[in-house]
Design an enzyme around this catalytic site. Structure first.
Site, PDB file in Angstrom:
ATOM      1  N   HIS A 174      -1.680   0.491  -9.837  1.00 13.92           N
ATOM      2  CA  HIS A 174      -2.266  -0.533  -8.726  1.00 13.92           C
ATOM      3  C   HIS A 174      -2.974  -1.741  -9.564  1.00 13.92           C
ATOM      4  CE1 HIS A 174      -4.295  -1.106  -4.583  1.00 13.92           C
ATOM      5  NE2 HIS A 174      -4.179  -2.162  -5.045  1.00 13.92           N
ATOM      6  N   ARG A 210       0.881  -1.190   0.138  1.00 18.57           N
ATOM      7  CA  ARG A 210      -0.033  -0.120   0.033  1.00 18.57           C
ATOM      8  C   ARG A 210       0.895   1.224  -0.067  1.00 18.57           C
ATOM      9  NH1 ARG A 210      -3.378  -2.745  -1.510  1.00 18.57           N
ATOM     10  NH2 ARG A 210      -5.352  -3.273  -0.444  1.00 18.57           N
ATOM     11  N   GLU A 250      -4.210   7.659  -4.738  1.00 19.49           N
ATOM     12  CA  GLU A 250      -4.584   6.902  -6.016  1.00 19.49           C
ATOM     13  C   GLU A 250      -6.104   7.492  -6.347  1.00 19.49           C
ATOM     14  OE1 GLU A 250      -4.348   2.681  -5.035  1.00 19.49           O
ATOM     15  OE2 GLU A 250      -2.106   2.767  -4.556  1.00 19.49           O
TER      16      GLU A 250
END
Ligand code: 8YV
Length: 328
Positions: A285, A237, A266
């Site tokens: 991601h 993360r 993000e």
């Protein structure tokens, strides 16, 4: 009475149909915010939620008086207030196992792409700048035989380490709260303190879950301990890393390069210098983003919510303590 669920991520008709056979489904293919009026209205009646990528706050639970279970389409559950859910007896289910190998592949993809400068060199070819044979200025660095430092050694971390040790003859160090004797035997992995790992590893790969204890686990001090030749990879993360310290470390040459699938914010802000740095490979991601794996994750979430709302034990339950308090 037919139970009601909200699905708030893209699901294929095949998965939606399975849900619709048993439940009344309010489907939000894309949902930008939990403030969406339609979502709020549905939430007031919902027994279950299936979704991903949205932060569910403890306060939101006050608007969900009938909620019994949540199935996140992810292994990570940092978007959910686990304690508040457990206090209310709401089950939280995730999708481990089915994404382990794909996410480990992504980790190794970033190790290889950064070390061998694959994106930068492919761009050079695409621009038509391959006009003479490639010289030292464009050479990469070897992966095989190097030292891989794994921060976090759970299922995905072990998957990356397995690829490194068995496929690329790498020496594996790991920093983890608990020892993993079986992996030590299988891979010759050696457990060590974080600082020692940072000082020795050629590749530092982060796979820990995001918790209060791991927030900004890697910052200025930690980058300072790494070798100037180190390549840093994050598939966990973004918030595990102090991103401004990472940017500074890359700019000052404290580390050599970084391969990143996750970011503090993000989608990544257009202002971020990271994707513009030649020694950074930045992905949006996509750790688990293959057709096969995303289908398997969706199926796991469908199975989890179905079992949970039918009073049976879900396949993967995050908050064990909430189990038993569900009234079918
Ligand atoms: C998710 C992930 O798919 O599973 C996780 O924890 O990071 C990804 O695989 C992503 O969060 C989107 O839902």
């Amino acid at each position: 009475m037919t139970k009601r669920i909200i699905a708030y991520c893209r699901l294929k008709p095949f998965h939606l149909d399975q849900l619709r056979q048993r439940f009344h489904v309010d489907y939000f293919e894309t949902l930008q915010s939990t403030d969406d009026p339609g979502f709020r209205e549905a939430l007031g009646q919902a027994h279950g939620l299936v979704g991903s990528s949205l932060v569910i706050s403890p306060a939101l639970l006050d608007h969900a008086p009938h909620l019994k279970a949540i199935a996140t389409v992810s292994v990570g559950y940092d978007n959910y207030p686990v304690e508040a859910l457990t206090r209310r007896g709401i089950l939280l289910c995730n999708t481990p196992d089915v994404l382990t190998e794909t996410t480990a592949d992504t980790g190794f993809l970033l190790i290889m792409a950064t070390a061998r400068r694959a994106i930068e060199l492919a761009d050079l070819v695409k621009r038509g700048d391959w006009t003479t044979s490639i010289g030292e200025a464009h050479f990469g660095t070897d992966v095989h035989g190097k030292t891989l430092g794994m921060i976090g050694f759970g299922r995905i971390g072990a998957g990356v380490a397995r690829r490194g040790a068995l496929g690329f003859g790498m020496r594996v160090l790991y920093a983890c709260s608990s020892p993993k004797p079986e992996l030590e035997r299988e891979l010759g992995a050696v457990r060590c303190e974080l600082d020692e790992l940072l000082a020795q590893a050629d590749f530092v790969c982060v796979t820990v879950p995001l918790t209060p204890a791991t927030t900004h686990l890697i910052g200025k001090r930690e980058f300072g301990l790494m070798k100037p030749s180190a390549i840093f990879v994050n598939i966990a993360r973004g918030k595990v890393v102090d991103e401004s310290a990472l940017i500074a470390a890359l700019e000052m040459g404290e580390i050599h390069a970084a391969g990143l699938d996750v970011f503090e914010q993000e989608p990544l802000s257009p202002e971020s210098p990271l994707p513009h740095m030649t020694n950074v490979v930045a992905l949006p991601h996509v750790g688990s983003a293959t057709h096969e794996t995303r289908d398997a994750m969706a199926q796991r979430a469908v199975d989890n919510i179905t079992l949970a709302l039918e009073g049976e034990r879900p396949l993967s339950l995050v908050n064990e303590a909430a189990w038993g308090s569900l009234t079918p």
